[in-house]
Write an enzyme that holds these catalytic residues in place. Structure first.
Site, mmCIF file in Angstrom:
data_model
loop_
_atom_site.group_PDB
_atom_site.id
_atom_site.type_symbol
_atom_site.label_atom_id
_atom_site.label_comp_id
_atom_site.label_asym_id
_atom_site.label_seq_id
_atom_site.Cartn_x
_atom_site.Cartn_y
_atom_site.Cartn_z
ATOM 1 C CD GLU A 61 35.220 -14.309 -74.190
ATOM 2 O OE1 GLU A 61 35.894 -13.986 -75.259
ATOM 3 O OE2 GLU A 61 34.214 -13.405 -74.004
ATOM 4 C CG ASP A 92 26.732 -17.005 -77.755
ATOM 5 O OD1 ASP A 92 27.640 -16.892 -76.861
ATOM 6 O OD2 ASP A 92 26.011 -16.094 -78.215
HETATM 7 ZN ZN LIG Z 1 32.566 -13.261 -77.898
#
Ligand SMILES: [Zn+2]
Length: 714
Positions: free
Chosen positions: A551, A614
């Site tokens: 995030e 990621d």
């Molecule tokens: Zn995401």
């Protein structure tokens, strides 16, 4: 910019601007609004059996939680396919329940959460006739009315009858436009979307935004693609439309004709729409316009009466996110026979409400939205659906009870501590990293102003203006939907409320909001196996830590990087740094283009932002984990793994998922998130820390060739 697909319809870049079109419940992810609110909101929930939960329930005495070796598939080398090695055993023993499109660690946690919510709702529903309208009364009555099958059956289509009559009575273009506005004001979706959003270039203030919308199928390609599988879905859609019009009382020929009309109108809307990949460019979606410009753009649509009809006659200017779409919509309104547009509106009312009506509507809706689009075999039990609806419409009333019972102060403190450590890792990487001094300054400012919200809102939403009773469920839903629509529209012209959340506390997900520069982690994702106050740092940083890093990195992905520390759309990058960032991002896009599932290629451009997040998230979590454990005595290895290995095993575990092929293809076509297995294989193949932990050598499938290796922060 959520962590994962929501399980309703796949999530999409739309969270970027909380385009909660004229008032869907705020928590229904914006994409399911733009996608036409096909009620596919059947979350994978409610399973009990087979695999025991990985991590034992938290106990008051601290104890370490190791990695369960039965998760592994020992027939596969970690160097060849780490996903299969790490979780092959687990996914093999976790078949997909008939009523789910997918099943995995995520779905299991959702199911456990669902059970807890059920307990809360049944207890609340059991308390009859409270003297005052408390949050508990509202959730109890909402749930009870949703479970009152006898009343719902008897009512049939009665809750939508006034809408059907109104549309049937439309006599001219003016009447049609008034009906569209009235639908929007009541939180239904037709033709396009309109709602409140922070102004992308003045992010402390809320403006109105008009956005493309009006489709029922998940994406414009469902209407336009010439692939056989998509043609097949369209055939089934036509039958579904025909069945639904039959249920509404049309004779066979008329029902078929109405079905073809709806598909024709929606295909025109699809032709006017941008693709999801195109919507990832925030600059392409920013076109402030005043009333006179709006008049010029769409002479056949009367914005002045539209604003008046949605209760905001004072609106003078808006952001027209997708001008080309509205130009074509203008043509559609001008050139389409009135009766065809009335048929389309009738359909929109029916499809948005079908799941709240009697079982004939509900089952027809499930046959298409669940079975055809996602491959789900059977409908979830009623209680699970009603729990989900209650969470959608009264999520913060339900959430208050949920966090009281399920989220400790200790968990909140430890999660906050992890966030601070991961932010620290990001600062460290920026300071020592590849950006020039000027860009570093802006990037650090962005990290410093980024707000982390953990668990639940500091200020709960006030539902006192919403009447909920034990009358018809469809009427409770309609009132709740209109309440959210009014609330959304009332924000336009006001400062952004920094206390607001866009997910409920009981949502197993997380998000980054670029216009608010905030990362948000609801209580429900801060549970085992993602986060366990009793687990060691290796385990927690590998799972929830990677999510926190994910995030945070969204603030710097291909979309997020275009917003500054205040959440404004402004290019703060020095040209050379921007070029370097783009080079890194393009490498990630290329890598994901290589991933193929069942003949369908991953769209690297569509999944770019999530894949950057990621990769960057893992880099941050790894560094934070190393910082947090520096000098730790005697790391435990009694489960056979080193802590470093446990970090990556827990990362893989957080993505362990079985997917039905239909659902996997739906995700590949529409979702900015890659398929779960690629979220493991992709980033890890780039990481030296992973290669060292599992002795991955050059030439192994899990080692991307050095010259093609992707890095974001490192
Ligand atoms: Zn995401």
């Amino acid at each position: 910019m959520e962590l994962r697909a929501t399980g309703t319809l796949p999530s999409s870049p739309e969270i970027l601007r909380s385009r909660v079109a004229s008032g869907a419940p705020q928590y229904v992810p914006a994409d399911s609004v733009t996608l036409g609110s096909l009620p596919v909101a059947l979350e994978p929930r409610g399973w009990r059996a087979a695999a025991p939960p990985l991590a034992p329930a938290a106990s008051p005495t601290a104890r370490a939680v190791g990695f369960d070796p039965t998760n592994l598939d020992p027939t596969v080398r970690p160097q060849d396919n780490f996903y299969q090695y790490a979780v092959g055993g687990r996914i093999a023993r976790s078949p997909i329940p008939d009523d789910k499109p997918s099943w995995g660690v995520d779905a299991e946690l959702v199911a456990q959460t669902q059970e807890k919510l059920r307990g809360i709702l049944e207890a609340s529903a059991g308390r009859r006739n409270p003297l005052v309208a408390t949050p508990e009364q509202k959730i109890g009555d909402f749930y009870a009315s949703g479970m009152d099958v006898a009343a719902i059956e008897q009512a049939g289509a009665a809750p939508i009858r006034p809408w059907l009559d109104r549309i049937a009575g439309i006599e001219d273009a003016r009447g049609l436009q008034d009906a569209v506005a009235a639908m929007h004001a009541d939180g239904m979706h037709a033709l396009f979307s309109f709602g409140a959003t922070p102004d992308a270039k003045d992010s402390r203030n809320v403006i109105g935004e008009a956005f493309q919308g009006g489709l029922t199928l998940p994406e414009r390609d469902y209407y336009l693609s010439q692939e056989e599988s998509q043609k097949d879905v369209r055939e089934k859609y036509l039958s579904h439309l025909e069945n639904m019009f039959t249920l509404l009382g049309r004779l066979p020929d008329a029902a078929r004709e109405a079905a073809e009309t709806v598909l024709r109108v929606e295909t025109k809307i699809a032709e006017a729409s941008l693709s999801r990949a195109e919507m990832r460019d925030p600059n392409a979606l920013y076109h402030p316009m005043d009333r006179s410009l709006l008049r010029e753009l769409t002479p056949s649509f009367d914005w002045q009466s539209y604003f008046a009809n949605i209760g905001r006659p004072d609106i003078e200017s808006i952001n027209m996110a997708t001008p080309d779409f509205f130009i074509k919509m203008n043509g559609l309104l001008r050139d389409t026979p009135l009766e065809d547009l009335k048929t389309y509106l009738t359909w929109r009312v029916a499809t948005e409400n079908a799941e709240f009506l009697s079982s004939n509507f509900e089952q027809e809706d499930f046959n298409f939205a669940g079975r055809t689009l996602k491959g789900v075999q059977s409908q979830q039990p009623r209680w699970k659906r009603v729990v989900k609806h209650t969470d959608d419409y009264l999520g913060e009333a339900l959430g208050q009870k949920f966090v009281e019972q399920n989220f400790s102060a200790e968990a909140k403190a430890r999660a906050l501590d992890m966030v601070e450590n991961i932010k620290g890792a990001l600062r460290e990487k920026i300071v020592t990293g590849w950006m020039s001094e000027e860009t570093k300054r802006e990037a650090l400012a962005k990290v410093d102003t980024m707000v982390a919200k953990i668990g639940y809102p500091d200020k709960w939403k006030d539902y006192s203006g919403l009447v909920v009773d034990r009358g018809l469920f469809g009427e409770n839903v309609a009132r709740a939907r209109a309440f959210h629509a009014r609330e959304n529209l009332a924000k336009i012209g006001k400062p952004v409320d920094p206390t607001e959340w866009e997910m409920t506390p009981s949502t197993v997900n997380a998000y980054y909001h670029p216009l608010k520069n905030e990362i948000v982690f609801p209580a429900a994702i801060l549970q085992p196996p993602y986060f366990d106050v009793n687990a060691d740092d290796a385990s927690n940083y590998g799972s929830i830590g990677a999510t926190i890093g994910h995030e945070l990195t969204h603030g710097f992905d291909d979309e997020g990087a275009q917003f500054d520390a205040q959440g404004n759309l402004r290019n703060w990058w020095q040209p050379a740094d921007e070029a370097e960032f783009k080079r890194r991002a393009d490498g990630v896009e290329r890598q994901f283009n290589e991933f193929v599932y069942d003949g369908q290629r991953t769209d690297g451009k569509l999944v770019k932002g999530e894949s950057i997040a990621d990769l960057g998230g893992l880099e941050l979590a790894w560094t934070a984990y190393k910082n947090a454990t520096e000098g730790d005595p005697a790391p435990r290895t009694d489960d056979g793994f080193t802590p470093d290995q446990r970090f990556f095993l827990n990362y893989a575990l957080s993505w362990a998922t079985n997917l039905r092929p239909e659902y996997a293809h739906l995700i590949l076509s529409t979702d900015p998130h890659p398929l779960p297995q690629f979220r493991v294989l992709g980033p890890l193949a780039n990481l030296p820390s992973f290669h060292a932990a599992f002795d991955v050598k050059p030439g192994d499938p899990m080692a991307r060739p050095e010259e093609q290796r992707n890095r974001l922060w490192d």
